[in-house]
Enzyme design. Sequence first.
Site: not given
Ligand code: GBH
Length: 488
Positions: A115, A159, A205, A333, A335, A394
């Site tokens: 992807r 993205h 996202e 996605n 996490y 993701e």
């Molecule tokens: C993904 O976002 C992204 O799609 C990818 O590009 C990125 O590299 C990967 O995760 C790892 O981070 O700074 O406290 O405001 C995951 C969801 C949304 C999590 C934005 C972090 C920022 C938190 N992300 N969030 S903050």
Amino acid sequence: MKRKFSRRTFAKLAGVGALAATTELPQLGPTASAQSNMTTGREFPRGFLWGTATASYQVEGAVKEDGRGPSIWDTFSHTPGKTVNNATGDVANDHYHLYKGDVQLMKALGAKAYRFSIAWPRVFPNGDGPPNPKGLDFYNRLVDELLANGIQPFATLYHWDLPQSLQDRFGGWEGRETSKAFADYAGYVAQRLTDRVKHIFTINEFGAFIEVGYRWGVHAPGLRLTGLRLNQTRHHAVLGHGLAVQAIRASAKSGTKVGIAENITVPVPVVETPQNVAAAERAMREMNAQYLTVIMEGKYTDWYLKSNGADAPKFTPEDLKSISSPLDFVGINIYTNQFVRADESSPAGFAHVPHPKSFPHAPSPWLFITPDALYWGPRHVAKLWGAKEIYITENGCSAADEPAADGKVYDTDRVTYLRSYLTQLRRATAEGVPVRGYFLWSLMDNFEWADGYTNRFGIHYVDYASQKRTPKLSADFYREVIARNAIV
Ligand code: GBH
């Protein structure tokens, strides 16, 4: 081919499923049945698609090459103080030039899917107006290279690297013109790539680039919108998605599948009682109301509209119809999670239970280690909206990776994370939740947005000075998972 057939036949006869198809299996017991007992519960469905993921601005570099226009991330990262150490994506992983080697990394993993995202400002340097064929050519080269190596390309159209010109002229996603321009770009790309690219994601996202970029000011374009302006921006983003789905359907070759890649908020019941499970399902709709829910249901929830009052977005029935254009698959996605519990006293019927201070997390403070998010996320999507084809687009984690004396990164924390999350994903597939594939974030360390290069998510270590990529222990782990189609 012959070999494959005979292995499969053996597996069937032995009754131990896909695991028997690998030669490296440790001999766990004296008999086939003992082996089968030891391995029960680890396999993924046959044909499960294993892949990795990256995004254009995070890996490509070459920001001024072959006519690429500037994006909001070029502007933002070049504004002092916006990223850690003022890091930019100017060079990043130099994937624009090193993509052939990167495809070999995927091949060595045995991954069958990749992807990646397409940089809109390479294809339309101003966002709209004349296209730049040289920009699209990079993706033609990449796609051909992937296919030549037996890897299916899954392309994401957005993205986060919005053409700066759209930000300057229309306020980016604040303006409806951007939604329209996105659809035109989507149709243009679909027409030219879908002879080879069979899976397209529109937008990656909403929950991140709108909330973090237009609301919290932490990502590009660094705005702090509130009220109606914020809600209208959210609306234009989902509208852009819907119009793009229509444009892709109109111009793609037949057999092209279209979907989304959204970082849903995943409500997980604090304790799995029927009441809490029901509360988590209600929470799923409400916590994702402005994005995935309206896309899947064609309406904003009553609670979303009511709680926003006069600030609720302005829209037409036609907008809602476009936004909810039917999808072929849903990418999510995942996490981390949000714990919820039943709460009859709240109008929405659930309460959010914050993570306590001591809750374990990755170096990224938002990334709480909650493996069951990978069970509940796809389960909610299947149960609430009847999705028939789901991809985990993701999943992965950051870690404080440091090469050991032998040059290897022993990221046992990441391996533990992946194993625990995959165990929960397997719980979902075993229950019949239609998850068809999994894309690990990320193929390699890369530009981690506001965190610059300080936060590593890759299963290959990148030495940015030399651009050397080295498989971490997690890459060895993932190679085994792929080879066995099972958790190891
Ligand atoms: C993904 O976002 C992204 O799609 C990818 O590009 C990125 O590299 C990967 O995760 C790892 O981070 O700074 O406290 O405001 C995951 C969801 C949304 C999590 C934005 C972090 C920022 C938190 N992300 N969030 S903050």
